[in-house]
Scaffold this active site. Structure first.
Site, PDB file in Angstrom:
ATOM      1  N   GLU A  17       0.842  -1.202   0.000  1.00  0.00           N
ATOM      2  CA  GLU A  17       0.000   0.000   0.000  1.00  0.00           C
ATOM      3  C   GLU A  17       0.878   1.254   0.000  1.00  0.00           C
ATOM      4  OE1 GLU A  17      -3.172   0.481  -0.223  1.00  0.00           O
ATOM      5  OE2 GLU A  17      -4.242  -1.310   0.454  1.00  0.00           O
ATOM      6  N   ASN A 149     -10.273   4.565   2.257  1.00  0.00           N
ATOM      7  CA  ASN A 149      -9.246   4.423   1.234  1.00  0.00           C
ATOM      8  C   ASN A 149      -9.183   5.648   0.324  1.00  0.00           C
ATOM      9  OD1 ASN A 149      -7.597   1.994   1.231  1.00  0.00           O
ATOM     10  ND2 ASN A 149      -9.502   0.851   1.013  1.00  0.00           N
ATOM     11  N   ASP A 200      -9.967   1.240  -4.468  1.00  0.00           N
ATOM     12  CA  ASP A 200      -8.972   1.180  -3.392  1.00  0.00           C
ATOM     13  C   ASP A 200      -8.168   2.480  -3.408  1.00  0.00           C
ATOM     14  OD1 ASP A 200      -7.242   0.315  -1.376  1.00  0.00           O
ATOM     15  OD2 ASP A 200      -7.095  -1.713  -2.157  1.00  0.00           O
TER      16      ASP A 200
END
Length: 294
Positions: A17, A149, A200
């Protein structure tokens, strides 16, 4: 120039991430949320450094004036010193909600860190959206969120984008750069989930178009400022998680991915699962990442 997609770093992150390109150091940072690690590397992935923060990490932003960062860990917001390998707790906003953890976040141009939390079971709307100011005051901006997100801003910072991945939409808010306040929440895009994908991590390019990592579907989607889907790019893996422009000219799109399926119903990937990819030849540039406290 044709679009090329290549792995830059393949460290098999369980949950890669938060790609973050720092223009001062000319280095790419990214994290493994599940394994609690921060990585730093060159644009070509030649040299990789690693730090273990000893619990799940949702996001980070570098701090002004030194080798430190503000990090959103499972238990709270910390300051992390890279040289000393040392954490200092700043806030524990959800200490009374053990089923939650802090997740995605970014800094705005005034040095504020905007981040959200999530229900680790990804079932209840127990998460919130927060703003941490340089004076360390903490403000709640929104709530009722399952999985926070993709926080990012339009080039003029008058529009703030965000997604609750399980809501089926990308949201837009009016954002006041002077104060960091948000208002007029609305649906920017109703996400097409027929391919099994969810919204996302996200970023905005210099033209004001929004890029979305469409996790579980293996796509990158680019939306015009009016919400129209401008293009979609297929990736070598299905579990792409976040995006950020970087490189010397800010024209390389770095994409993180997930090496481990969070639940049995989600797709598996091939040998490049968990890698960080560089997408080049897009014909657009990104915006620089800001530092907390700047």
């Amino acid at each position: 120039m044709p679009i090329t997609i290549s792995p830059v770093v393949d460290v098999k992150t369980s949950l890669g991430e938060n790609p973050l390109w720092d223009i001062e150091q000319q280095r790419l940072y990214f994290i493994d949320s599940a394994d609690g690690r921060i990585f730093r590397t060159t644009a070509d992935g030649y040299r990789v450094e690693t730090w273990d923060v000893r619990e799940m990490i949702g996001s980070m932003a570098l701090r002004s004036g030194g080798e430190t960062a503000v990090v959103a860990l499972q238990s709270g917001i910390y300051s992390f010193d890279f040289k000393k390998d040392q954490l200092e707790l700043l806030h524990a906003p959800e200490a009374d909600t053990p089923t939650n953890r802090l997740n995605d976040g970014k800094a705005d141009s005034r040095g504020r860190f905007v981040f959200g939390s999530m229900d680790t079971r990804e079932a209840e709307g127990a998460g919130k959206l927060y703003r941490l100011d340089p004076d360390m005051s903490l403000t709640t901006l929104d709530e009722g969120i399952v999985c926070s997100n993709g926080p990012c801003w339009s080039p003029d910072e008058r529009t703030f984008y965000f997604t609750d991945s399980w809501s089926g939409e990308i949201r837009a808010y009016d954002y006041e750069p002077e104060t960091g306040s948000v208002s007029r929440r609305r649906t920017f895009v109703s996400v097409d989930e027929r391919d099994g994908g969810l919204a996302d991590g996200m970023t905005v390019d210099a033209e004001g178009f929004l890029w979305e990592a469409h996790v579980f579907a293996g796509k990158l989607n680019r939306y015009a400022p009016d919400g129209t889907l401008e293009r979609s790019i297929n990736m070598p893996v299905r579990k792409v998680t976040s995006v950020m422009f970087g490189g010397p000219n800010l024209d390389t799109l770095f994409v993180t991915s997930m090496g481990r399926s969070p639940k049995p119903q989600f797709p598996e990937d091939g040998p490049l699962r968990g890698a960080v990819f560089a997408v080049e030849g897009l014909g657009v540039r990104g915006l620089p990442a800001y530092r907390f406290g700047a």
